[in-house]
Design a protein around this motif. Structure first.
Motif, PDB file in Angstrom:
ATOM      1  N   ALA A  46      10.321 -33.739  15.732  1.00 57.70           N
ATOM      2  CA  ALA A  46       8.865 -33.699  15.794  1.00 57.70           C
ATOM      3  C   ALA A  46       8.379 -33.794  17.234  1.00 57.70           C
ATOM      4  CB  ALA A  46       8.284 -34.838  14.964  1.00 57.70           C
ATOM      5  N   GLN A  47       9.021 -34.663  18.039  1.00 51.47           N
ATOM      6  CA  GLN A  47       8.564 -34.868  19.408  1.00 51.47           C
ATOM      7  C   GLN A  47       8.697 -33.604  20.253  1.00 51.47           C
ATOM      8  OE1 GLN A  47       7.084 -37.821  20.332  1.00 51.47           O
ATOM      9  NE2 GLN A  47       6.434 -36.512  22.012  1.00 51.47           N
ATOM     10  N   LYS A  48       9.791 -32.866  20.044  1.00 53.02           N
ATOM     11  CA  LYS A  48       9.981 -31.616  20.794  1.00 53.02           C
ATOM     12  C   LYS A  48       8.846 -30.632  20.530  1.00 53.02           C
ATOM     13  CE  LYS A  48      15.026 -31.853  21.061  1.00 53.02           C
ATOM     14  NZ  LYS A  48      16.314 -31.254  20.612  1.00 53.02           N
ATOM     15  N   VAL A  49       8.375 -30.618  19.299  1.00 53.70           N
ATOM     16  CA  VAL A  49       7.268 -29.721  18.944  1.00 53.70           C
ATOM     17  C   VAL A  49       5.958 -30.238  19.518  1.00 53.70           C
ATOM     18  CG1 VAL A  49       5.907 -28.811  17.029  1.00 53.70           C
ATOM     19  CG2 VAL A  49       8.405 -28.898  16.857  1.00 53.70           C
ATOM     20  N   ILE A  53       4.971 -29.641  23.300  1.00 53.29           N
ATOM     21  CA  ILE A  53       4.504 -28.335  23.787  1.00 53.29           C
ATOM     22  C   ILE A  53       3.187 -27.904  23.128  1.00 53.29           C
ATOM     23  CG2 ILE A  53       6.842 -27.558  24.332  1.00 53.29           C
ATOM     24  CD1 ILE A  53       6.853 -25.963  21.740  1.00 53.29           C
ATOM     25  N   MET A  54       2.618 -28.785  22.307  1.00 52.41           N
ATOM     26  CA  MET A  54       1.367 -28.456  21.633  1.00 52.41           C
ATOM     27  C   MET A  54       0.172 -28.906  22.447  1.00 52.41           C
ATOM     28  SD  MET A  54       2.365 -29.435  17.670  1.00 52.41           S
ATOM     29  CE  MET A  54       0.715 -29.076  17.037  1.00 52.41           C
ATOM     30  N   GLU A  55      -0.923 -28.201  22.293  1.00 57.22           N
ATOM     31  CA  GLU A  55      -2.201 -28.585  22.881  1.00 57.22           C
ATOM     32  C   GLU A  55      -3.081 -29.165  21.786  1.00 57.22           C
ATOM     33  OE1 GLU A  55      -2.845 -28.481  26.027  1.00 57.22           O
ATOM     34  OE2 GLU A  55      -1.031 -27.384  26.655  1.00 57.22           O
ATOM     35  N   ILE A  56      -4.078 -29.925  22.192  1.00 59.23           N
ATOM     36  CA  ILE A  56      -4.987 -30.519  21.214  1.00 59.23           C
ATOM     37  C   ILE A  56      -5.623 -29.417  20.361  1.00 59.23           C
ATOM     38  CG2 ILE A  56      -7.119 -31.840  20.923  1.00 59.23           C
ATOM     39  CD1 ILE A  56      -6.416 -33.333  23.494  1.00 59.23           C
ATOM     40  N   GLY A  57      -5.554 -29.586  19.047  1.00 57.59           N
ATOM     41  CA  GLY A  57      -6.088 -28.614  18.119  1.00 57.59           C
ATOM     42  C   GLY A  57      -5.049 -27.655  17.568  1.00 57.59           C
ATOM     43  N   ASP A  58      -3.870 -27.618  18.171  1.00 57.36           N
ATOM     44  CA  ASP A  58      -2.809 -26.710  17.707  1.00 57.36           C
ATOM     45  C   ASP A  58      -2.210 -27.172  16.388  1.00 57.36           C
ATOM     46  OD1 ASP A  58      -3.116 -25.178  19.929  1.00 57.36           O
ATOM     47  OD2 ASP A  58      -1.229 -25.762  20.910  1.00 57.36           O
ATOM     48  N   THR A  59      -1.756 -26.190  15.608  1.00 59.09           N
ATOM     49  CA  THR A  59      -0.996 -26.449  14.389  1.00 59.09           C
ATOM     50  C   THR A  59       0.399 -25.888  14.587  1.00 59.09           C
ATOM     51  OG1 THR A  59      -2.981 -26.298  13.002  1.00 59.09           O
ATOM     52  CG2 THR A  59      -0.851 -26.027  11.900  1.00 59.09           C
ATOM     53  N   SER A  60       1.405 -26.670  14.228  1.00 60.02           N
ATOM     54  CA  SER A  60       2.786 -26.248  14.464  1.00 60.02           C
ATOM     55  C   SER A  60       3.264 -25.281  13.394  1.00 60.02           C
ATOM     56  CB  SER A  60       3.711 -27.467  14.475  1.00 60.02           C
ATOM     57  OG  SER A  60       3.897 -27.969  13.156  1.00 60.02           O
ATOM     58  N   ALA A  61       4.327 -24.575  13.725  1.00 59.05           N
ATOM     59  CA  ALA A  61       5.083 -23.841  12.712  1.00 59.05           C
ATOM     60  C   ALA A  61       5.851 -24.873  11.891  1.00 59.05           C
ATOM     61  CB  ALA A  61       6.044 -22.871  13.397  1.00 59.05           C
ATOM     62  N   PRO A  62       6.424 -24.490  10.753  1.00 56.36           N
ATOM     63  CA  PRO A  62       7.202 -25.439   9.958  1.00 56.36           C
ATOM     64  C   PRO A  62       8.342 -26.057  10.780  1.00 56.36           C
ATOM     65  CG  PRO A  62       6.729 -23.492   8.673  1.00 56.36           C
ATOM     66  CD  PRO A  62       6.287 -23.185  10.069  1.00 56.36           C
ATOM     67  N   VAL A  63       8.503 -27.363  10.652  1.00 55.06           N
ATOM     68  CA  VAL A  63       9.528 -28.103  11.408  1.00 55.06           C
ATOM     69  C   VAL A  63      10.505 -28.729  10.414  1.00 55.06           C
ATOM     70  CG1 VAL A  63       9.970 -29.967  13.044  1.00 55.06           C
ATOM     71  CG2 VAL A  63       7.847 -28.642  13.211  1.00 55.06           C
ATOM     72  N   MET A  64      11.775 -28.421  10.573  1.00 54.70           N
ATOM     73  CA  MET A  64      12.802 -28.989   9.690  1.00 54.70           C
ATOM     74  C   MET A  64      13.109 -30.402  10.143  1.00 54.70           C
ATOM     75  SD  MET A  64      13.299 -26.415   7.688  1.00 54.70           S
ATOM     76  CE  MET A  64      14.833 -26.713   6.820  1.00 54.70           C
ATOM     77  N   MET A  65      12.944 -31.355   9.244  1.00 54.52           N
ATOM     78  CA  MET A  65      13.204 -32.755   9.551  1.00 54.52           C
ATOM     79  C   MET A  65      14.098 -33.347   8.461  1.00 54.52           C
ATOM     80  SD  MET A  65       9.407 -33.940  10.809  1.00 54.52           S
ATOM     81  CE  MET A  65      10.015 -35.547  11.352  1.00 54.52           C
ATOM     82  N   LEU A  66      14.582 -34.541   8.693  1.00 55.76           N
ATOM     83  CA  LEU A  66      15.455 -35.187   7.723  1.00 55.76           C
ATOM     84  C   LEU A  66      14.753 -35.373   6.385  1.00 55.76           C
ATOM     85  CD1 LEU A  66      18.155 -36.634   7.133  1.00 55.76           C
ATOM     86  CD2 LEU A  66      17.088 -38.762   7.934  1.00 55.76           C
ATOM     87  N   GLU A  67      13.460 -35.664   6.441  1.00 61.75           N
ATOM     88  CA  GLU A  67      12.707 -35.947   5.212  1.00 61.75           C
ATOM     89  C   GLU A  67      12.267 -34.685   4.480  1.00 61.75           C
ATOM     90  OE1 GLU A  67      11.922 -36.863   8.215  1.00 61.75           O
ATOM     91  OE2 GLU A  67      11.855 -39.056   8.369  1.00 61.75           O
TER      92      GLU A  67
END
Length: 336
Positions: A257-260, A263-277
């Protein structure tokens, strides 16, 4: 002095004596048997000789037994850790000897009240054991001696770590050398949509979750309300708040999550991120950059940290000094 054990003594009480009595002279049990270079040689009766005073091998045996019970499951030492463990226990005993001797030279007294209370508890614990009456007169003094030695070492440590209040110059130098300790880390306000997936799920299940997350991102890109979709789709407890997780410090959400987020700016929405949960979608709501607090704002904490660090240094320096000045002969047969 060797401890004489009555043949009729219970196994439980015998184990008790072996735990506490430091003057026994016995060979190590199978699990702690010390290898000898030459089986025909008579085993040494001491672990170490410090300035002419011996630490009996029986004391080392007892310390090994306690250490095995406290540190290892079922009291069994993994073979690859045996040598290191034997050396660590020996080192602890040598250090304890030096500290207790130093405490006595400084005329430090043990906490008699605490020692006697512990001895009384120990005595009461075994009152119902029929063999206790036979052993208590010999065992209790040795229990008391150990507790007094422990108390002396503790009181010495407490005395050594008492450091005077730093001068303004010392405090400023400590502050300048440890700015990271007085810096409020970056905080980010994040909202989350989590499609939870069991880690043991098949690749097909993960793929389905990823595709669902991609579809949600597409809807968000077209203007769908993040909070509404979080309440509908998210499995995280933040869903009831529309996915709002509040402010978190850097790294608290995990590396992926931190890596994503980095690189994000305020207001950005991320692409799907694969996490343990499972598969996550993040929206960065706000970011507060890290800030170094001025000394006046953190003075009390700075003084506390200074005193703790200088106290630890004084203690480490004392131990190093005691070792350097002592003539120590070690019987390294147990781990050689």
């Amino acid at each position: 002095m060797d401890l004489k054990v009555d043949k009729g003594m219970s196994a439980r009480l015998l184990f008790l004596l072996l735990m506490w009595v430091f003057s026994i002279s016995s060979v190590l049990a199978t699990e702690t048997e010390a290898p000898q270079e030459n089986d025909s040689e008579e085993p040494l009766s001491y672990l170490a000789i410090i300035d002419g005073e011996e630490i009996p091998i029986g004391e080392y045996v007892s310390a090994l037994r306690r250490g095995m019970r406290d540190r290892f499951y079922h009291g069994t030492i993994p073979e690859e850790e045996q040598k290191k463990f034997y050396q660590e226990v020996a080192d602890e005993l040598i250090q304890r000897f030096l500290l207790v001797r130093e405490a006595r030279q400084r005329n430090i007294l043990p906490d008699v009240g605490a020692v006697e209370a512990a001895v009384e508890q120990y005595d009461e614990r075994f009152q119902k054991d029929p063999d206790w009456a036979k052993a208590r007169e010999e065992v209790l003094p040795q229990v008391r001696n150990k507790l007094e030695a422990d108390s002396l070492a503790l009181r010495l440590e407490e005395a050594v770590k008492v450091i005077g209040k730093p001068t303004e110059k010392e405090l400023e130098e400590f502050y300048e050398s440890n700015k990271a300790l007085f810096t409020t880390p970056e905080r980010v306000k994040v909202s989350l949509i989590l499609l939870r997936v069991d880690p043991s799920s098949t690749g097909e299940v993960w793929q389905q979750a990823s595709e669902e997350a991609s579809a949600i991102v597409a809807r968000l890109t077209k203007g769908a309300d993040f909070a509404e979709l979080a309440r509908i789709h998210s499995s995280d407890e933040s869903a009831q708040n529309g996915g709002d997780m509040g402010y978190t410090h850097s790294g608290m959400l995990g590396d992926a999550a931190q890596k994503v987020l980095d690189i994000m700016e305020i207001g950005d929405t991320s692409a799907p991120v694969m996490m343990l949960e499972g598969v996550a979608i993040f929206r960065l709501q706000d970011k507060i950059t890290s800030e170094l607090n001025p000394l006046d704002a953190v003075r009390e904490r700075a003084e506390s940290l200074y005193l703790r660090e200088m106290g630890e240094k004084a203690w480490e320096d004392l131990i190093a000094d005691l070792r350097s000045k002592a003539k120590i002969e070690i019987n390294d047969a147990p781990w050689r």
